[in-house]
Design a protein around this motif. Structure first.
Motif, PDB file in Angstrom:
ATOM      1  N   TYR A   1       0.852  -1.187   0.000  1.00  0.00           N
ATOM      2  CA  TYR A   1       0.000   0.000   0.000  1.00  0.00           C
ATOM      3  C   TYR A   1       0.892   1.242   0.000  1.00  0.00           C
ATOM      4  N   PRO A   2       0.359   2.382  -0.437  1.00  0.00           N
ATOM      5  CA  PRO A   2       1.178   3.600  -0.454  1.00  0.00           C
ATOM      6  C   PRO A   2       1.548   4.038   0.957  1.00  0.00           C
ATOM      7  N   LYS A   3       2.819   4.249   1.198  1.00  0.00           N
ATOM      8  CA  LYS A   3       3.278   4.677   2.515  1.00  0.00           C
ATOM      9  C   LYS A   3       2.617   5.992   2.923  1.00  0.00           C
ATOM     10  N   SER A   4       2.338   6.827   1.952  1.00  0.00           N
ATOM     11  CA  SER A   4       1.713   8.122   2.237  1.00  0.00           C
ATOM     12  C   SER A   4       0.298   7.967   2.809  1.00  0.00           C
ATOM     13  N   ARG A   5      -0.284   6.761   2.679  1.00  0.00           N
ATOM     14  CA  ARG A   5      -1.639   6.521   3.175  1.00  0.00           C
ATOM     15  C   ARG A   5      -1.674   5.606   4.387  1.00  0.00           C
ATOM     16  N   GLU A   6      -0.530   5.349   5.014  1.00  0.00           N
ATOM     17  CA  GLU A   6      -0.512   4.385   6.115  1.00  0.00           C
ATOM     18  C   GLU A   6      -1.379   4.797   7.300  1.00  0.00           C
ATOM     19  N   ASN A   7      -1.698   6.078   7.442  1.00  0.00           N
ATOM     20  CA  ASN A   7      -2.576   6.521   8.526  1.00  0.00           C
ATOM     21  C   ASN A   7      -4.018   6.721   8.074  1.00  0.00           C
ATOM     22  N   ASP A   8      -4.293   6.452   6.817  1.00  0.00           N
ATOM     23  CA  ASP A   8      -5.649   6.529   6.287  1.00  0.00           C
ATOM     24  C   ASP A   8      -6.489   5.466   7.000  1.00  0.00           C
TER      25      ASP A   8
ATOM     26  N   THR B   1      -8.981   3.692   6.140  1.00  0.00           N
ATOM     27  CA  THR B   1      -9.266   2.504   5.319  1.00  0.00           C
ATOM     28  C   THR B   1      -8.052   1.575   5.283  1.00  0.00           C
ATOM     29  N   ILE B   2      -6.879   2.151   5.083  1.00  0.00           N
ATOM     30  CA  ILE B   2      -5.640   1.355   5.048  1.00  0.00           C
ATOM     31  C   ILE B   2      -5.382   0.758   6.430  1.00  0.00           C
ATOM     32  N   ARG B   3      -5.587   1.535   7.484  1.00  0.00           N
ATOM     33  CA  ARG B   3      -5.400   1.021   8.851  1.00  0.00           C
ATOM     34  C   ARG B   3      -6.331  -0.156   9.121  1.00  0.00           C
TER      35      ARG B   3
ATOM     36  N   THR C   1      -4.985  -3.175   7.137  1.00  0.00           N
ATOM     37  CA  THR C   1      -3.785  -3.778   7.730  1.00  0.00           C
ATOM     38  C   THR C   1      -4.098  -4.458   9.060  1.00  0.00           C
TER      39      THR C   1
END
Length: 142
Positions: free
Chosen positions: A116-123, A125-127, A130
């Motif tokens: 996933y894009p590192k820039s979205r790791e706190n998004d 949806t991504i959280r 994960t």
């Protein structure tokens, strides 16, 4: 890019059972000279296979290309060529008497990751994704 490493899948070179004597002890260049059943060029297995021969001057020139692991297993069993398979599939074929594992060459594996894009790791949806992945894959990198 960020990722969660899920699993490493061992892979190996297999040959039709009828070729057992033919492939026993063959070095990589000898295996490369045989007919192959290769996966589609976009398949991760091709990246593993290309990595084996990269920089060695060895190339596979006699091959059939297939885009399905089921078809590849059937073609190997039918004596059409050697191929690269997941260790678990290779072990099944050996038990069934349809293939032999070629013991030459390096240990090979395929990594399974969630990327996933590192820039979205706190998004959120991504959280959420994960968190679910780590819950389902206890052996995943933390």
């Amino acid at each position: 890019v960020a990722y969660i490493h899920l699993k490493e899948i061992p892979v190996c070179v297999v040959a039709p059972a009828a070729w057992s004597a033919r492939v026993q002890g063959l070095p990589l260049d000898g295996l490369a000279a045989l007919p192959w059943v290769r996966p589609d060029k976009d398949c991760p297995f091709m990246k593993v296979l290309d990595g084996v021969f990269e920089g060695s001057g060895i190339s596979i020139t006699d091959y059939i290309e297939a885009d399905s692991e089921d078809v590849i297993r059937e073609l190997v069993a039918a004596g059409k060529g050697v191929s690269l398979l997941k260790q678990s599939d290779a072990d099944t074929m050996v038990r069934e008497g349809t293939a032999v594992i070629c013991e030459t060459g390096p240990m090979l594996s395929l990594n399974i990751n969630i990327v996933y894009p590192k820039s979205r790791e706190n998004d959120p949806t991504i959280r959420a994704l994960t968190d679910v992945v780590r819950g389902l894959w206890p052996e995943a990198d933390r």
